[in-house]
Design an enzyme around this catalytic site. Structure first.
Site, PDB file in Angstrom:
ATOM      1  N   LYS A  49       0.818  -1.212   0.000  1.00 14.67           N
ATOM      2  CA  LYS A  49       0.000   0.000   0.000  1.00 14.67           C
ATOM      3  C   LYS A  49       0.860   1.275   0.000  1.00 14.67           C
ATOM      4  O   LYS A  49       2.079   1.207   0.024  1.00 14.67           O
ATOM      5  CB  LYS A  49      -0.949  -0.014   1.203  1.00 14.67           C
ATOM      6  CG  LYS A  49      -1.992  -1.126   1.127  1.00 14.67           C
ATOM      7  CD  LYS A  49      -2.845  -1.041  -0.117  1.00 14.67           C
ATOM      8  CE  LYS A  49      -4.037  -1.967  -0.100  1.00 14.67           C
ATOM      9  NZ  LYS A  49      -3.729  -3.391   0.058  1.00 14.67           N
TER      10      LYS A  49
HETATM   11  C1  LIG Z   1     -10.504  -2.678  -1.370  1.00 15.30           C
HETATM   12  C2  LIG Z   1      -9.727  -3.426  -0.325  1.00 15.30           C
HETATM   13  N1  LIG Z   1     -10.260  -3.583   0.893  1.00 15.30           N
HETATM   14  C3  LIG Z   1      -9.589  -4.259   1.870  1.00 15.30           C
HETATM   15  C4  LIG Z   1      -8.334  -4.775   1.632  1.00 15.30           C
HETATM   16  C5  LIG Z   1      -7.667  -5.554   2.737  1.00 15.30           C
HETATM   17  O1  LIG Z   1      -6.677  -4.823   3.356  1.00 15.30           O
HETATM   18  P1  LIG Z   1      -5.698  -5.561   4.373  1.00 15.30           P
HETATM   19  O2  LIG Z   1      -4.746  -6.363   3.553  1.00 15.30           O
HETATM   20  O3  LIG Z   1      -5.008  -4.470   5.121  1.00 15.30           O
HETATM   21  O4  LIG Z   1      -6.558  -6.403   5.250  1.00 15.30           O
HETATM   22  C6  LIG Z   1      -7.737  -4.618   0.389  1.00 15.30           C
HETATM   23  C7  LIG Z   1      -6.394  -5.143   0.127  1.00 15.30           C
HETATM   24  O5  LIG Z   1      -5.763  -4.823  -0.849  1.00 15.30           O
HETATM   25  C8  LIG Z   1      -8.457  -3.937  -0.620  1.00 15.30           C
HETATM   26  O6  LIG Z   1      -7.942  -3.797  -1.844  1.00 15.30           O
END
Ligand SMILES: Cc1ncc(COP(=O)(O)O)c(C=O)c1O
Length: 247
Positions: A45
Site C-alpha cells: 500500500k
Molecule cells: C478494497 C480493499 N479492501 C480491503 C483490503 C484488505 O486490506 P488488508 O490487507 O489491510 O486487510 C484490500 C487489500 O488490498 C483492498 O484492496
C-alpha cells in the site's frame, strides 16, 4: 463532523483528498467522508506497517470502544500497565478480540505517516508523466484525474482497447514483462475465482460487464522511489508494443 453513519473501505485511499469545488480547501479522505474510514497499511500500500491498517473517525466514544475491543476488551494495554505512570491492574470489561497493531509495526507507521504526503506527491508526478506520455496512445484508456480529487495513486490501472490490438491482455502483460517491466493485473472479479465458481456455479457470463472489464485491465508500475527514467521507459515500451500490435 460527518452526518453519515456508514463505514468506508478506504484501503487504497491513503492519503487521497477531495474538495467540493476547485476553490474549496482540500479535505482528506476519511475527514468527514464516513463515520469510520478504514485504510490498509499492508506491504503493497501507499504507506505500510507490514500488515495492519488504520480506522479513523471523529467520535471519541467509538474510538475508545474500537481500541478496547482490539485488545481482549482489556481496560489497560501494556503501556498503561508498565510505563512509569501506569498501574499493574487491569480488567476485562468486554469480550474483545486480538487485532491490535504491534508496537513494532506502529514504529514503522509513525515514520511512514510523516512521509505520506511526500510519497503521494512523487506517485502523482509519475502518474502525471504517464497521463501526458500516453495521452496519444489510442489502444489504451487512461484513468480519470479530476481537478477536485487528489489521488493516492496506490495503483495506475489502464484499460486496453482490445478491438485496437492483435493481442489479448495476458499476452500484453507477458510482452511487457519480457522487457523487464513489472506490469500486473488487479481485481479479478469474485465470480471468476474458483471458490465462487464451484460454490455458486457462477460463470463468466453471470456478470458480463465485470468479465469484459477484467479482460481489459492492466496496472502500470507506480511507486514513490520510481525514477523519471523508469517511468519514461514504461511509456516508450508500452507505446511501442501498442504500435507493433495495432490492428
Ligand atoms: C478494497 C480493499 N479492501 C480491503 C483490503 C484488505 O486490506 P488488508 O490487507 O489491510 O486487510 C484490500 C487489500 O488490498 C483492498 O484492496
Amino acid at each position: 463532523m460527518c452526518s453519515s453513519d456508514l463505514s468506508t473501505d478506504a484501503a487504497h485511499a491513503f492519503p487521497a483528498a477531495w474538495r467540493p469545488s476547485v476553490e474549496a480547501p482540500w479535505q482528506r479522505c476519511g475527514q468527514g467522508t464516513a463515520a469510520v474510514s478504514c485504510f490498509s497499511f499492508y506491504a503493497n500500500k501507499t504507506i505500510t506497517t507490514g500488515e495492519g491498517g488504520m480506522a479513523v473517525m471523529d467520535d471519541p466514544d467509538l474510538a475508545a470502544r474500537m481500541k478496547l475491543m482490539s485488545l481482549h476488551g482489556m481496560s489497560r494495554d501494556a503501556w498503561d500497565r508498565y510505563s512509569g505512570e501506569g498501574s499493574w491492574d487491569y480488567r476485562i470489561v468486554a469480550p474483545g478480540y486480538k487485532y491490535n497493531m504491534t508496537d513494532v509495526a506502529a514504529a514503522l507507521g509513525i515514520v511512514q505517516l510523516a512521509r505520506a504526503e511526500e510519497m503521494r506527491r512523487r506517485r502523482d508526478e509519475i502518474a502525471q508523466r504517464y497521463l501526458r506520455g500516453l495521452a496519444g496512445v489510442n489502444a489504451i484508456e487512461l484513468p480519470p484525474d479530476p481537478k477536485d480529487r487528489l489521488h493516492s495513486w496506490h495503483l495506475f490501472p489502464v484499460r486496453l482497447r482490445l478491438e485496437r490490438l492483435r493481442i489479448d491482455r495476458n499476452a500484453f502483460v507477458e510482452e511487457m514483462r519480457k522487457e523487464g517491466i513489472g506490469f500486473s493485473v488487479h481485481w479479478r472479479p469474485l465470480h471468476l475465482h474458483p471458490y465462487y465458481t464451484e460454490t455458486f456455479g457462477w460463470q463468466p457470463e453471470s456478470c458480463p460487464i465485470a468479465t469484459a472489464l477484467w479482460q481489459r485491465l492492466v496496472s502500470l508500475p507506480i511507486f514513490a522511489s520510481q525514477t523519471d527514467a523508469e517511468a519514461s521507459r514504461v511509456i516508450e515500451v508500452l507505446t511501442d508494443l501498442c504500435r507493433r500490435n495495432a490492428v
